[in-house]
Design an enzyme around this catalytic site. Sequence first.
Site, PDB file in Angstrom:
ATOM      1  CB  CYS A 170      -0.866   0.192   1.334  1.00  0.00           C
ATOM      2  SG  CYS A 170      -1.972  -1.265   1.199  1.00  0.00           S
ATOM      3  CG  HIS A 310      -2.392   4.041   5.515  1.00  0.00           C
ATOM      4  ND1 HIS A 310      -2.254   3.654   4.209  1.00  0.00           N
ATOM      5  CD2 HIS A 310      -2.529   2.568   5.798  1.00  0.00           C
ATOM      6  CE1 HIS A 310      -2.452   2.519   3.646  1.00  0.00           C
ATOM      7  NE2 HIS A 310      -2.863   1.754   4.861  1.00  0.00           N
ATOM      8  CD  GLU A 321      -2.407   6.958   9.516  1.00  0.00           C
ATOM      9  OE1 GLU A 321      -1.955   7.717   8.766  1.00  0.00           O
ATOM     10  OE2 GLU A 321      -3.389   6.265   9.146  1.00  0.00           O
ATOM     11  CE  LYS A 342      -5.904   4.491   1.961  1.00  0.00           C
ATOM     12  NZ  LYS A 342      -4.838   5.409   2.303  1.00  0.00           N
ATOM     13  CG  HIS A 347      -6.485   0.768   0.373  1.00  0.00           C
ATOM     14  ND1 HIS A 347      -5.571   1.695  -0.006  1.00  0.00           N
ATOM     15  CD2 HIS A 347      -5.979   0.097   1.548  1.00  0.00           C
ATOM     16  CE1 HIS A 347      -4.363   1.236   0.421  1.00  0.00           C
ATOM     17  NE2 HIS A 347      -4.761   0.624   1.245  1.00  0.00           N
ATOM     18  CG  PHE A 406      -0.814  -6.183   3.674  1.00  0.00           C
ATOM     19  CD1 PHE A 406      -1.353  -5.654   4.742  1.00  0.00           C
ATOM     20  CD2 PHE A 406      -1.283  -7.073   3.196  1.00  0.00           C
ATOM     21  CE1 PHE A 406      -2.698  -5.685   5.123  1.00  0.00           C
ATOM     22  CE2 PHE A 406      -2.900  -7.516   3.503  1.00  0.00           C
ATOM     23  CZ  PHE A 406      -3.480  -6.729   4.347  1.00  0.00           C
TER      24      PHE A 406
END
Length: 420
Positions: A170, A310, A321, A342, A347, A406
């Site tokens: 990502c 994010h 976060e 997002k 995403h 990830f």
Amino acid sequence: MDSEDKLLHMNNTRIVVTGMGAVTPIGIGVDTYWTNLIAGMGGIAPITRFDPAGLPVRFAGEVKGFDPQALIPKAFVKNLAPFGQFAYVAAQEAIDMSGLEINPFRTGIVMGTAMDGVAEIANTQAEYDAAARKKVSPRFVPKILGNMAACQIAIANNIRGPSLTVNTACSSGIDAIYVACMLLSSGAADTVVAMGGESIACSVTIASLSSAQALSRNNGDPAHACKPFDLHRDGFVMGEGGGALVLETLEHALARKAKIYAEVLACANNNDAFHITSPRPGGEGGAQCMALALEQAGLRPEQVDYINTHGTATPKGDAYECAAIRTVFGGHADHLPISSTKSATGHLMGAGGITETIACILSIRDGILPPTINYETPDPDCDLDCVPNEARRAEVNVAMNNALGFGGQNASLLVGRWKD
């Protein structure tokens, strides 16, 4: 930025943005994307690309009204899977916006994508298994390669300099910008197109991510399914799209009298070294990455005016976060607006780091903070100002963009207002 800030511009090479391109679920083209983003429009709806019946998740952020035949030369369309088509269109928009007369050997490309042509692979395999006569197009392998969009935009524009493809889950989009900046700083190019593309919605990815409890399952209300920082968030929503920036050394941009939209102040990257999918508890790795970006830029925490997070709407990810932001920004976090775009697009993975950087640049240009839509119930673990539901006027001189992927991938980027 003022000289007394003593910014460290990528080894003293100042890098600026002179072009932008976007293909998103809320609009094709930078102007449409931005207009709909600050209007609070959402792009998440039931899947139409294939029949999702029987799947645990049946909605996504699909790009709407995209006609590749109208947007891409016919010879290129048949050699590009959707993720590559989205990246190609975004890159061409960015190049056109920049007004760049390309010097072939001094212009480079960096492509970012998380999952390349996975949807094309899944669909081709299903067709192959169902067919009585087993045959696969010779274009199948080239279409699924992550670098193919870069290849095609290079052919279309005679770009013959460095060409690299970044695959860091990502964070691929921000990392593509980072690699582009390194090429510029090293002297390998004067101009680099940083681009990203993603289109992963297919049965196998939905089934896998659902099994991992990563996706929202709000099939009854897709438009409100992506709820970053909300107490009742239940996972992220897959999106698709493309994004691109034209990056140049300041010297090169000034020499050709280019319009400068923003300056790249820092790009940072690190790894949690903890787990294949889960971030470190408390967001330790993300905090270290944000702190590294601030250090690289020579900025104090209170000089950051906005963070595009994010913010995927996973229960742990959003909380970690927010904790990381509090760790890095201390008391300033109480006054620092953040948001997750997002919530509107889903995403976009490899494309998201770039389209979200564009949102940061335009927030600086227009003095508007894009909202986090679908926010209803506060979560004590996400107790920051997430610009809920409506855009807000604010002066923005420095904006940060975060991407956490990830594999423990963390990326953080800072852009600032260009001052002649």
